[in-house]
Scaffold this active site. Structure first.
Site: not given
Length: 312
Positions: A113, A238, A268
């Protein structure tokens, strides 16, 4: 040249949209449960005939078009991804082939990430050192391919997509110094492991780490750029979970900044999440050319990397 800058950005998401209601037909969950706990409403899911390099290629082509450049202008391709299926050719080489980029240095970066901010720093360093003149930096992941769609704790989180930036030499630096690091003894908290590989995480551990340990690190990234958090025009974290993004942004102290909340419509998307959200802010005109923006990635390993950039 004394530095580098982001000349243009671009993003791409697959056409298929998966809603919370759709997920409720697959596992024991509901729109209310998902929205209240992670803030996600929809996510885009790539089909079996849409590999990661195709997602990356679309985003990169859009960034090149925005910059008014052809493929021959690029001499470095860096792709951040943790969902590459094959070891070789790497994702960067596959993207370079798709776009007909002649003879670039081509490398992948796997920092999950935090991958895009690591890749951006790598390109910045290469350009400033004179090893490259113009780079394509891409974050692309197909998280749907490493997800157990019977596990309601993880399948509600993920989405697929890509974001890209064109980085070029500049007299006035438009990419600030990176602040990066990791907590490798906690690497087990976010995992993509096994055969076939599957995404898993220890949600509470990640939440506590992100909301307590990361705010001072993000503030230090601003200090390295010579800015106070209050000077930021936007914060692009993120896009893991709205319950992480909002308190983290508040604790950073970026009181005048637009806070990217693309997680609500994209889920995500791992390494894609920061360039995807950043490109959307630029496209919608929510930030202006020259505005200072904090990009801050965190997640697997547990790794983090952040830098202040100037909006293209």
């Amino acid at each position: 040249m004394n530095g580098s800058r982001i000349a243009a950005v671009g993003h791409y998401q697959p056409a298929k949209v998966l809603t919370n209601k759709d997920l409720a037909d697959l596992v024991d969950t509901s729109d209310e449960w998902i929205a209240s706990r992670v803030g996600i409403r929809t996510r885009h899911i790539a089909g079996p005939d849409e590999p990661v390099d195709e997602l990356a290629g679309h985003a990169a082509a859009k960034a090149l078009a925005s910059a008014g450049l052809g493929p021959e202008a690029i001499d470095l391709v860096v792709v951040a991804t943790s969902t590459a299926v094959d070891r070789s050719p790497n994702m960067a080489a596959r993207v370079a082939h798709r776009l007909s980029i002649p003879n670039p240095a081509a490398m992948d970066v796997n920092v999950v990430c935090a991958g895009f901010t690591h890749a951006l720093a790598t390109a910045d360093h290469a350009v400033r050192a004179g090893a490259a003149t113009r780079a394509l930096v891409i974050g692309a992941d197909k998280m749907s391919e490493v997800t157990d769609w019977t596990d309601r704790t993880t399948c509600v989180l993920v989405g697929d997509g890509a974001g890209a930036a064109v980085v070029e030499a500049a007299e006035e630096p438009g990419i600030g110094p990176v602040l990066w690091g990791s907590v490798p003894e906690m690497g087990h908290a976010v995992r993509i492991e096994g055969t076939p590989p599957r995404f898993a995480q220890e949600g509470q551990s990640v939440y506590r780490w992100a909301t307590t340990k990361l705010p001072p690190i993000a503030r230090a990234a601003c200090e390295k750029a010579g800015l106070a958090p209050a000077d930021l025009a936007a914060v692009v974290l993120h896009q893991a979970n709205l319950r992480i993004i909002e308190p983290l942004a508040e604790k950073i102290g970026a009181v005048n900044a637009v806070v990217a909340r693309d997680v609500t419509e994209s889920g995500n998307t791992s390494a894609a999440s920061i360039p995807l959200a950043f490109s959307k802010l630029v496209e919608r005109g929510e930030i202006s050319s020259g505005d200072p923006v904090l990009l801050f990635g965190f997640g697997g390993n547990l790794s983090y990397a952040g830098q202040v950039v100037r909006c293209p």
